[in-house]
Each structure stands twice: as structure tokens, then as C-alpha cells.
Design an enzyme around this catalytic site. Structure first.
Site, PDB file in Angstrom:
ATOM      1  N   GLU A   1      26.097  55.948  16.484  1.00  0.00           N
ATOM      2  CA  GLU A   1      25.877  56.882  15.388  1.00  0.00           C
ATOM      3  C   GLU A   1      27.188  57.530  14.988  1.00  0.00           C
ATOM      4  OE1 GLU A   1      22.765  59.507  16.699  1.00  0.00           O
ATOM      5  OE2 GLU A   1      21.221  58.008  16.424  1.00  0.00           O
TER       6      GLU A   1
ATOM      7  N   HIS B   1      19.030  70.486   8.964  1.00  0.00           N
ATOM      8  CA  HIS B   1      18.563  69.626  10.054  1.00  0.00           C
ATOM      9  C   HIS B   1      18.635  70.263  11.436  1.00  0.00           C
ATOM     10  CE1 HIS B   1      17.641  65.929  12.124  1.00  0.00           C
ATOM     11  NE2 HIS B   1      18.796  65.907  12.735  1.00  0.00           N
TER      12      HIS B   1
ATOM     13  N   ARG C   1      28.428  64.052  10.560  1.00  0.00           N
ATOM     14  CA  ARG C   1      27.408  64.452   9.591  1.00  0.00           C
ATOM     15  C   ARG C   1      27.908  65.475   8.574  1.00  0.00           C
ATOM     16  NH1 ARG C   1      22.118  65.034  13.569  1.00  0.00           N
ATOM     17  NH2 ARG C   1      21.847  62.800  13.920  1.00  0.00           N
TER      18      ARG C   1
ATOM     19  N   HIS D   1      21.545  67.346   7.609  1.00  0.00           N
ATOM     20  CA  HIS D   1      21.522  65.899   7.796  1.00  0.00           C
ATOM     21  C   HIS D   1      21.783  65.249   6.447  1.00  0.00           C
ATOM     22  CE1 HIS D   1      20.378  61.877   8.983  1.00  0.00           C
ATOM     23  NE2 HIS D   1      20.317  62.296  10.237  1.00  0.00           N
TER      24      HIS D   1
ATOM     25  N   ARG E   1      27.304  69.656  15.605  1.00  0.00           N
ATOM     26  CA  ARG E   1      26.682  68.892  16.692  1.00  0.00           C
ATOM     27  C   ARG E   1      26.939  67.397  16.528  1.00  0.00           C
ATOM     28  NH1 ARG E   1      21.506  66.159  17.367  1.00  0.00           N
ATOM     29  NH2 ARG E   1      21.193  66.489  15.148  1.00  0.00           N
TER      30      ARG E   1
END
Length: 541
Positions: free
Chosen positions: A114, A343, A282, A236, A378
Site C-alpha cells: 500500500e 477516514h 494518502r 482517504h 498514519r
């Protein structure tokens, strides 16, 4: 009156982990405001970050986390969490979680990659990891004789000793509204654990379930706990944009497996914003999408994985494939319309390495917390890992900490309130709050927008406080009260950070300050519980 050794508010992965680690030795009550599965953990698609591959390492996982965190991660906490990842995966497997296998890898598990990760290290159960984990652990919880679950109970406030002639720094349980009966019940406990999740519903667009209303953050603040870094709200990049799809997340792993972000004309754009293109963290991807949408007046952009073989897409993303197909989108043949959405709440209630808060006998675990792991942003799939590591830590600390002394707790007093005459006040204020938070405290911020938001929140708080004092509590009133409190803390935190870092981007302060610092708010300036060492007392209050 309910009496237990440990009261856990919430029913996500952090809550279930804590309960299962305690249940052989303590009597547990799990209080949750809807069904046990109605939370963000069950919705988690991506997986759990863990350096289990022979070509990976704990040090690499730590390094990726620190880079994503924009200089604000606590390195000791990050190393502790990353170093326990392999053990946490083994614990879940032993408790019946069936992760996606890959016989070709040394560990036998398929590892996804990811954004922000330098390696494939995301252990997953296809694209529905959270559901697989929750289902397995719930079976264990429901079968354990020492765990009682209370669904349809929404917590109102923590009970401090001050209510019963004791110390206001000691927590003895909580009051909760039984939504089936309309009565407020008292839950007394020697230890209380907040596992209530984040505050995504403070925004108009969110990938979070309806339960994410900042309850634990607000309750802890009112009781006297510090909060930190609440300005860092992760948006997100890819939430499904469709009139009939509410809060449906398109996992980061779609980009990790080669998905392209496209403009309506089919051209890619991420390479214009970051050299890592679709694999950027992100915050970078969300800002890039926000920029392109505002620049071109777009309702959405598109995420395309259709260049991969159809069998590959259906095998790796079965949940997304089925849901999109229900809405007339065949992701093996066409791109997915997406928009950014709130998110993850990276800040929260300040805790130490053992999940202790500023108040005695009150622990906090999961998204409700600020542990120092996530920093300014994060890293993908670190959140479920955090739930596991700190759930274990909280349980271990509770087993070695004396319970709060038993006091005669007063029952909830509803003698001076009446039934609300106009519920429209609540629904109108809820809608107004979420809209101005989206417009003024969203992906890109300015001083003027934050000032406007602060003014609006003062008016809303006064109106909601008056409503709360005069009318019987309802689920919607409790949630709105907590959302307004959480929004106020987010706005105050954003105004204090006069730089752009990680998830907080300000047009007025586009540069990053040379020294990184946490934004800490204290409801009782000048006081601090000595047991909490996660945030220095020298930092701003």
C-alpha cells in the site's frame, strides 16, 4: 446498576482484543451503541502491516512509518508496535482468523503493498480483513462466560469519583443510555477502557460508519484528559462517488496493485504531484485529487484497475467488485469514480505505552487515542496493528493495577428534564456542523476558514448545551454533543499549528517548521497525571 471488573466502551478490534486478554481473570462488560459489528474495524478492507517477509524488516517498517508521519511519530512507540506485528498476526491466526494464503512465500501469507510502504507487508483477508478479524474474535467473545455484551447502549459520560465523594481524577465507570428502553443505566467498574473509535462523522463525506462520532474523545476531555494532534485528520483519497453508495471505501491496495488515478479524459495526473505517483502516502494523494477537482470543477476523479486481468481483479478485490457491480460499475472493464473522504483521526486522547490516560483506572485503545504512532499522517494498515498491540498492553496493565475503590455511585438524575419538543434542532445542527467542517476545516485550510469555523462552533455549542440541560437524552443528542466537542478540539488544534505538515495543510503557512512538535490541549492547564509519559509536559497546553 451493573457492576464489573472492567468496562469496555466500544466493540472494535481494540475492544475485543482487550476483552479476550482479560476475560480469563476478570469479569468484562462490553458496551456498544449499535450491534457488535457496527464499527470501523469491521469495515477495514486493507489489512495489517507486519514485516513477516524474509526481504523485509522491523527497521524498514519503522522507517516507512516515520517518513509517513512527517517527523511527529514517537520512535520508541513505533518500534515497539512494529516489532510486535509478527506476534499479533500469530495471535489472530491462533484465534481463527484466515488470512489470504500464498504458498510461494516463506511465511505462507499473501502480502499486499500500500501507499507509503517500501515493501509488500500488508497481511490481509482478500479485501475484507476487518470483517474476517472481527467475525473470528466475536465468536470467541460471545463464547466466553466472563464477557457480557450490551448492544444498543450509547455511553453518555464517564463517572468520576467526584460524583460519589471521591477523587475527580479517578474513573469508576460510565452512564449509558439503553436505546431499547430509553433509560440511562449505570455501569460501575474498577477499570474502564475507551475503545470508541474516531470522529469521522464530524465531516460531510467520510468512509467511517455512523458510529464514528468522537464519543470517547469528548467524554475523556470532559472528564479531564488531555488530547493531542487532533488537527491531523486523514482523508482517504478514494471513496466511491455514487448517489446510492454511502461511505464505501475503495482500499489503498487497489493503487498498490497497479491501479491508476485518472481525470475524466483518461489521463493520469499523480506523477505531476509526486514522483511516487499512485504509491505516494494518502495525504499527498488526497491533496492532489482535491487540487485537480477544484482546478477543473470536477465532481470526482477515477481509479482504474481494468488494465489488469479480470480474474486478478475479482480474486484480489471481491468485495469491491461485487459492490460496484451492484451499482452498475464493472471494475474489470471500467474505472471507479472516487472522491476523498474523512477516514481516520490520527490524534486523540493522550496515552502512554501501556494505554494509560491522565485519569486513574481509565485506559484508551485504538483510534480514540494519541499514542505517538501515527504522527502527522498514519501509514496505511498500521491502525489495526495499533489496536492489537495496545489492546494487549492495556490488558496487561489492568491486570497489574489496583482497581478503583468501590463507591456508591449515584443513579442518573433525569428529574429536571422533559422530552424534547422539536427534534429538528438536532438534525439541523448535525447537518450544519458537518457541512462547515467540510468547507472550512477540510483537506486544505486557511486562517480565515478556521476563524469562521470557530465562530460557528461556539454558536452550536451554546445551543446544544442548552438543549442537553433541558431535555431527556437521546442517541442523536448524545452523538451531536460529542461531535460538536470533537469538532471544537479539531478547530482549536488546527489554529495552533502554524505550518503545513502531514495531513494539516495551510495556505497561510505552506512551509514546514524545522522542529516538529505535538499540539496538546489540556482541559485542566497546569495539571498532568505523572503516569502518562507519552507527551512531554514542556509541550504547549
Amino acid at each position: 446498576m451493573h457492576k464489573y471488573d472492567v468496562l469496555i466502551l466500544g466493540s472494535g478490534l481494540a475492544a475485543l482484543t482487550t476483552a479476550l486478554k482479560l476475560a480469563d481473570q476478570r469479569r468484562i462488560a462490553i458496551v456498544t451503541k449499535r450491534q457488535m459489528t457496527d464499527g470501523a474495524s469491521d469495515w477495514a478492507q486493507g489489512g495489517i502491516a507486519a514485516a513477516v517477509d524474509t526481504g523485509d524488516s522491523v527497521e524498514a517498517h519503522v522507517r516507512d512509518t516515520l517518513i509517513a508521519g512527517g517527523g511527529l511519530c514517537d520512535e520508541a512507540v513505533t518500534h515497539r508496535v512494529a516489532s510486535q506485528a509478527r506476534e499479533m498476526i500469530a495471535w489472530l491466526t491462533a484465534n481463527g482468523v484466515a488470512f489470504t494464503p500464498d504458498p510461494a512465500t516463506p511465511g505462507g501469507l499473501h502480502l499486499a503493498r500500500e501507499g507509503g510502504h517500501s515493501q509488500r507487508r500488508v497481511v490481509h483477508a482478500t479485501d475484507a480483513t476487518g470483517h474476517a478479524v472481527q467475525t473470528s474474535l466475536l465468536d470467541k467473545v460471545r463464547a466466553h462466560p466472563n464477557i457480557d455484551t450490551f448492544e444498543q447502549h450509547v455511553a453518555i459520560d464517564l463517572i468520576s469519583g467526584k460524583r460519589a465523594g471521591g477523587s475527580d481524577r479517578q474513573i469508576h465507570g460510565a452512564y449509558a443510555l439503553n436505546k431499547d428502553t430509553g433509560e440511562v443505566e449505570t455501569f460501575a467498574a474498577g477499570h474502564t477502557v475507551l475503545a470508541t473509535g474516531g470522529a469521522g462523522k464530524v465531516y460531510l463525506y467520510t468512509t467511517n460508519p455512523d458510529t464514528s462520532t468522537g464519543d470517547g474523545i469528548a467524554m475523556a476531555w470532559r472528564a479531564g484528559c488531555r488530547v493531542a494532534n487532533l488537527e491531523f485528520v486523514q482523508f482517504h483519497p478514494t471513496c466511491l462517488f455514487h448517489p446510492h453508495a454511502k461511505s464505501f471505501l475503495i482500499t489503498e491496495a487497489v493503487r498498490g496493485e497497479g491501479g491508476h488515478l485518472l481525470l475524466p479524459d483518461g489521463s493520469r495526473f499523480m506523477h505531476l504531484h509526486d514522483e511516487r505517483a499512485e504509491l505516494a502516502p494518502r495525504d499527498v494523494v488526497a491533496r492532489a485529487i482535491d487540487f485537480e477537482m477544484k482546478k477543473r470543477g470536477l465532481d470526482c476523479v477515477y481509479l482504474d484497475i481494468s488494465h489488469k486481468p479480470p480474474e486478478f481483479v475479482r480474486e484480489h478485490f471481491p468485495t469491491i467488485y461485487r459492490r460496484c457491480l451492484e451499482l452498475g460499475i464493472d471494475i474489470t472493464q471500467q474505472p471507479i469514480p472516487v472522491v476523498p473522504a474523512a477516514h481516520y483521526t490520527c490524534g486523540g486522547v493522550v496515552t502512554d505505552i501501556d494505554a494509560r490516560t491522565d485519569l486513574c483506572n481509565l485506559h484508551a485503545v485504538g483510534e480514540v487515542t494519541f499514542t505517538g504512532l501515527h504522527g502527522a499522517n498514519r501509514l496505511a494498515s498500521n491502525s489495526l496493528l495499533e489496536c492489537l498491540v495496545f489492546g494487549h498492553a492495556a490488558a496487561a496493565d489492568i491486570l497489574h493495577t489496583p482497581p478503583a475503590p468501590a463507591l456508591e455511585l449515584p443513579a442518573w438524575d433525569a428529574s429536571r428534564v422533559t422530552d424534547a419538543d422539536e427534534e429538528v434542532v438536532i438534525s439541523h445542527n448535525w447537518d450544519e456542523l458537518r457541512r462547515f467542517m467540510w468547507d472550512y476545516v477540510g483537506i486544505v485550510r486557511t486562517n480565515k476558514r478556521l476563524v469562521r469555523a470557530a465562530h460557528r462552533i461556539r454558536l452550536l455549542r451554546a445551543e446544544i448545551d442548552e438543549f442537553y440541560r433541558n431535555f431527556r437524552v437521546t442517541n442523536d443528542l448524545i452523538e451531536l454533543r460529542n461531535l460538536v466537542q470533537s469538532a471544537d478540539l479539531i478547530i482549536r488544534s488546527a489554529q495552533l499549528r502554524q505550518e503545513s505538515r502531514g495531513l494539516h495543510f495551510s495556505r497561510d503557512y505552506p512551509d514546514t517548521m524545522p522542529v516538529a512538535g505535538n499540539t496538546v490541549l489540556n482541559p485542566r492547564p497546569g495539571t498532568m497525571c505523572p503516569s502518562v509519559c507519552g507527551v512531554s509536559s514542556a509541550e504547549p497546553l
